[in-house]
Write an enzyme that holds these catalytic residues in place. Structure first.
Site, short mmCIF file in Angstrom:
data_model
loop_
_atom_site.label_atom_id
_atom_site.label_comp_id
_atom_site.label_asym_id
_atom_site.label_seq_id
_atom_site.Cartn_x
_atom_site.Cartn_y
_atom_site.Cartn_z
N HIS A 677 -5.43 39.22 6.69
CA HIS A 677 -5.01 38.05 7.47
C HIS A 677 -3.66 37.65 6.76
O HIS A 677 -3.59 37.63 5.56
CB HIS A 677 -6.19 36.81 7.38
CG HIS A 677 -5.74 35.77 8.13
ND1 HIS A 677 -4.72 35.11 8.02
CD2 HIS A 677 -6.36 35.35 9.47
CE1 HIS A 677 -4.69 33.81 9.10
NE2 HIS A 677 -5.71 34.39 9.78
N ARG A 700 -0.15 28.05 12.88
CA ARG A 700 1.01 28.63 13.42
C ARG A 700 1.15 28.39 14.88
O ARG A 700 2.11 28.28 15.52
CB ARG A 700 1.19 30.19 13.10
CG ARG A 700 1.48 30.46 11.61
CD ARG A 700 1.37 32.02 11.32
NE ARG A 700 0.05 32.39 11.07
CZ ARG A 700 -0.68 33.32 11.72
NH1 ARG A 700 0.03 34.14 12.65
NH2 ARG A 700 -1.90 33.58 11.41
#
Length: 1002
Positions: A677, A700
């Site tokens: 990740h 994000r």
């Protein structure tokens, strides 16, 4: 020197002590070894012993080869001096079974083919094993001696011993005690060799009184008769017998010995309990120092080879072992004293015709034990267990006779006990055993229960929830009514694109086509709010659902767990925590019919046979293997270059289910596909910790941008995990050139994740939570942000200016076309939230092979009867790369499929949830609580917390808290509303009326 010191102490006795503390320090009233003052010629005291002149195990190595024995025992960030007297080793409740297992498994030296084929340990391996066993024994003794913490309710003012725990651990294993004595001899032998240096060693901490005290005590130890003698005790170990092989084999063995010790030392970094880690590292450093002293070829090398920390650890380890040896005697005496008191309190029951005591405590114990084991195995209901226990305590004659003849034969005990008592003895075999309590396991369990089935849930941790409890971004679904233009084919295409050339369409189709029903089930059956919808990286539409108030993982796990526990009273579900599955059981036809389990709290040092649990179906829901860094791990086998990466998974993620299934011939798929990740938070208070908290895609998705150390953006933040991770790792020259991470490179690049005020508001729950944990920092204006990042302000301004232009244009140079949370034009007035992130191991796409019904397949693609799997333990669902938000979805979809397909046996009655008729004794009484009164209840054993204006007693709930008790205890005696609402929905507290004290008043 020592005689002058003692003379000065005698003078103190005459003229008087400066303080009571000084008097107490130097009054040695307990017997100790005599101090040698003049050499003691009569017993050859002080002369070199025969074994001191023999060649050590140093061999043909460089003189300083052994100097770095302790180099892998690192202090970590935030170095501070710890007062060991204020941090004694005692019971913390931490389950370190996996740590000990990893350490023992690491003890394997590469030796010659002939030695290896014999299957026996070489001498050097036996030495390491006995040292580790001695350390393990010492730790267990400290736990037994300091087992029960202070408790107002129990009337304990200090930690108290548990002699029964001691006897359970060592009663049948005296060799562990012998290994403790062996370890003590090794340490004493090293102490004797280092005595000339230590006698002259200057202790300088800045506190003159304490320094002189320590110096006198150290020299008194060094001058004791036992260290000055050639006593036979020192012959129990002789380092000169080590590394006796010749030539290259000897050198290889020496190198391997040191390497194995280093690896064992590194494993201690995985210990999550800080106090446990402190004592573990100290003891390992004490061992390393002792071995260094013993192996150094010349004594004159000792002074330059020992650091202050090593000397402190060495002396304290000797003291700890000495204390442990004393504790063996104390705990043994306490145990037998308790047995005598217990026997005295019980009367003398009448023997039967054969002389056996029908009412004896042994038969009562046998009957209770048999009832307990049958209940654990799910073969009788909890009501039947309670009745049998009651009959045992009342010494029912029929049950006593049964216990006498069949107490150890559970099958016959169950058969013949059917006609004793009123509750039917056959509670029915469970329909399934579910291994693992993350969302996959709990989804399967709840579906079975709702269909009238009976389940045993086995969880090796103390709490339910697994890694699902940590999930933060959300769960994907297409297409509940959510106001988007999403459609199933688009979701399917996104998932296939992320899976790449490893996409398996039947598994993906099942995942996508059942996604809408999965989310509706969580909302309708479990009662979870999933009303917010976001677009994560790799998705072309908004489809990731999360709660308005709370973290999705915590909310979902709490809801499913609550629904399942409503079945406990009826006996339809049994939840076994702290329990490890040792193997799967098959019948003659190859069908899986049960498991063998061991209780980790009880059986850590227990060699007794595992308990067998029988059921016609077993569900594996044990998760992945991303946190297993042992040399024998799947990570080491398939992706060794990733061993140095931090991970977001809990330390329980060790691939247990894969091991269990492959032992029966199950196939595996995509084992080399481990997801990195892109964003795991780097905690500024502990940046080197290998466990990281995930900064989910949501950060994000709401508008967070990534900035490198040059102050520049470098990617489309909404790209797939694989893409974003790749752009981050390309900042490393070796990776940029070879597209592969260099195995020896432990320096991962770090980046800044920056959110504007509007982005932070959009992800408020998460931002508040991460800010509270110190992972995000609030910064007013671009100047403050640049200063925090340590980057030129002009460059940061330029980056934001370009980003604002790209947002207006609707696209940037990396293909980003969706812009949320763009900073306002005047960046000097903007409020930023920023944190440091780095790539982390997050998910294992590989695992055991399954079909789209969740059946486990063997290596030929044929289903193994009775064995099913759901969640991360299975492989193939996600291909090369899992799409964000698909993990909770996979758990729910495949857990539900398995839970709905398992056959349910017909039963005379089916438990009806909520149908019990309860006669209330009256309304639960509440009262006002002032802040002053609240503050008085801040201890672990008396923990009140105010939430949303109401005060609750969460003392007992703390251990049940899915995220662990620490976050409860740290808020004890305070108003925890802000911290609570950062994670949970306030509606959860409706279930806590029974521990409500009352409203908080000023």
């Amino acid at each position: 020197v020592i005689s002058s010191v003692l003379n000065s102490l005698k003078e103190k006795e005459k003229v008087g002590w400066e303080s009571q503390s000084e008097r107490d320090t130097f009054q040695w009233t307990r017997p100790s070894d005599p101090v040698v003052l003049d050499g003691g010629a009569e017993d050859d005291l002080g002369k070199p012993c025969d074994d001191q002149t023999s060649e050590s195990g140093g061999g043909d190595l460089p003189d300083l080869f052994w100097v770095d024995m302790c180099s892998n025992i690192k202090a970590g960030e935030g170095l501070q001096v710890v007062n060991l007297a204020l941090n004694p080793e005692r019971n913390t409740g931490y389950n370190g079974t996996h740590i000990w297992k990893a350490i023992y498994e690491e003890n394997c030296l590469a030796v010659s083919q002939g030695a290896a084929s014999s299957g026996e340990m070489c001498y050097e391996e036996r030495v390491l094993y006995r040292l580790l066993s001695g350390m393990h024994t010492s730790t267990t003794l400290s736990i037994a001696k300091n087992y029960y913490p202070p408790s107002k309710r129990k009337g304990r003012t200090t930690y108290e011993a548990n002699p029964q725990y001691f006897m359970d651990k060592f009663g049948d294993n005296p060799e562990y005690i012998r290994n403790l004595h062996f370890s003590y001899v090794v340490l004493l032998r090293a102490l004797r060799k280092a005595s000339p240096f230590l006698h002259k060693y200057e202790i300088r901490t800045g506190n003159i009184v304490e320094d002189e005290t320590a110096t006198v005590l150290l020299r008194r130890l060094l001058d004791s008769a036992i260290l000055q003698s050639c006593h036979d005790v020192f012959t129990a170990f002789d380092e000169s017998l080590m590394f006796r092989e010749g030539g290259a084999e000897r050198l290889q063995l020496q190198h391997n010995f040191k390497g194995v010790f280093h690896n064992m030392s590194s494993i201690l970094d995985c210990v999550q309990c800080q106090q446990c880690k402190l004592h573990g590292k100290m003891t390992m450093m004490g061992y390393g120092t002792a071995l260094k002293v013993l192996f150094l070829p010349r004594e004159e090398l000792i002074p330059s080879s020992l650091s202050r920390n090593e000397i402190v650890a060495f002396i304290n380890t000797i003291a700890g072992m000495s204390e442990s040896i004393k504790e063996v005697r104390e705990l043994t005496a306490m145990y037998w004293a308790g047995q005598i008191r217990s026997n005295a309190k019980s009367g003398l029951p009448m023997p039967d015709d054969n002389g056996a005591v029908l009412g004896s405590s042994e038969l009562v114990d046998a009957a209770v034990g048999a009832a307990s084991e049958l209940a654990k195995a799910g073969r009788i209901t909890t009501e039947r267990e309670a009745e049998l226990v009651s009959l045992a305590f009342s010494r029912d004659s029929n049950l006593m006779i049964l216990a006498k003849h069949y107490g150890t034969d559970l099958d016959k005990f169950l058969l013949h006990s059917q006609n004793i008592g009123n509750v039917p003895g056959d509670g029915g075999e469970p329909d399934a055993i579910v291994i693992g309590s993350g969302l996959a396991g709990l989804s399967a369990t709840l579906n079975i229960l709702d269909r009238g089935g009976k389940v045993i849930v086995v969880e090796k941790e103390h709490r339910l929830g697994g890694n699902s409890n940590k999930a933060s971004s959300g769960i994907n679904a297409c297409c509940p009514t959510n106001g988007t233009h999403d459609f199933v084919e688009a979701f399917r295409n996104d998932t296939i694109r992320s899976a790449g050339d490893s996409a398996r369409l039947p598994l993906i189709n099942t995942l996508v086509e059942n996604s809408g029903a999965a989310v509706e089930w969580l909302k309708d059956r479990v009662g979870v709010d999933l009303s917010l919808v976001a677009q994560l990286g790799g998705h072309v539409f908004k489809r990731t659902h999360r709660p308005k108030n709370g973290m999705v993982g915590a909310e979902v796990i709490y809801g499913v767990q609550k629904a399942i526990k409503e079945y406990e009273k009826s006996g339809m579900v049994q939840i076994m925590v702290d329990t490890s599955v040792q193997k799967l059981i098959q019948d003659e036809d190859g069908r899986v019919i049960g498991v063998e389990v061991k209780n980790l709290k009880k059986d850590e040092n227990d060699n007794t046979s595992p308990t067998r649990l029988i059921a016609p179906n077993v569900v594996l829901a044990t998760g992945g293997f991303a946190s297993d860094r042992r040399s024998s791990s799947y990570l080491a086998k398939y992706r060794p270059e990733l061993l140095g990466f931090p991970a977001t998974a809990g330390d329980f993620s060790t691939g247990d289910g894969v091991t269990l299934a492959t032992a029966l011939g199950a196939g595996t798929v995509d084992m080399e596909k481990v997801q990195i990740h892109p964003t795991g938070w780097v905690d500024p208070k502990d940046p080197s910790n290998p466990s990281k908290i995930l900064a989910g895609e949501l950060m994000r998705g709401v508008g967070g941008i990534l900035i490198n150390s040059e102050g520049e953006r470098f990617c489309n933040e909404l790209g797939t995990r694989a893409y974003v991770t790749d752009t981050m790792l390309r900042h490393d020259p070796f990776y940029a050139k070879n597209k592969k991470w260099k195995e020896s490179n432990g320096n991962l690049p770090t980046f800044s994740l920056v959110l504007s005020s509007s982005a932070a508001e959009d992800g408020k729950k998460h931002v508040d939570h991460y800010t509270h944990k110190g992972l995000l920092t609030r910064l007013e204006g671009v100047s403050a942000l640049a200063n925090w990042m340590g980057i030129n302000e002009k460059q940061v301004r330029s980056t934001f200016k370009q980003y604002q232009k790209d947002a207006e244009a609707g696209a940037d140079s990396w293909g980003k076309v969706s812009f949320r949370g763009v900073p306002q034009k005047d960046v000097d007035k903007e409020v930023f939230y920023a944190g440091t992130v780095t790539p982390v191991l997050h998910y294992c796409m590989g695992g055991i092979t399954i079909n789209n019904e969740g059946s486990v397949l063997d290596q030929n693609g044929i289903a193994i009867p009775g064995l099913h799997a759901a969640g991360e333990v299975s492989g193939g669902v996600h291909g090369n790369n899992r799409l964000g938000g698909n993990s909770l979805l996979e758990c729910t979809v495949y857990g539900t499929i398995v839970g709905k397909k398992i056959p349910i046996k017909p039963r005379a009655t089916t438990a009806s949830i909520g149908s019990e008729s309860v006669q209330a004794d009256g309304e639960h009484q509440t009262r006002d609580v002032t802040r002053a009164e609240l503050s008085e209840h801040s201890a672990k054993e008396d923990c009140w917390i105010a939430i949303d204006g109401m005060v609750y007693d969460l003392t007992d709930f703390a251990e049940e808290h899915p995220a662990g008790p620490a976050s409860i205890h740290e808020l004890g005696g305070q108003d925890g509303t802000v911290e609570f609402l950062a994670i949970h929905n306030i509606g959860i507290m409706e279930d806590f009326d029974d521990v409500l004290i009352g409203p908080l008043v000023e």
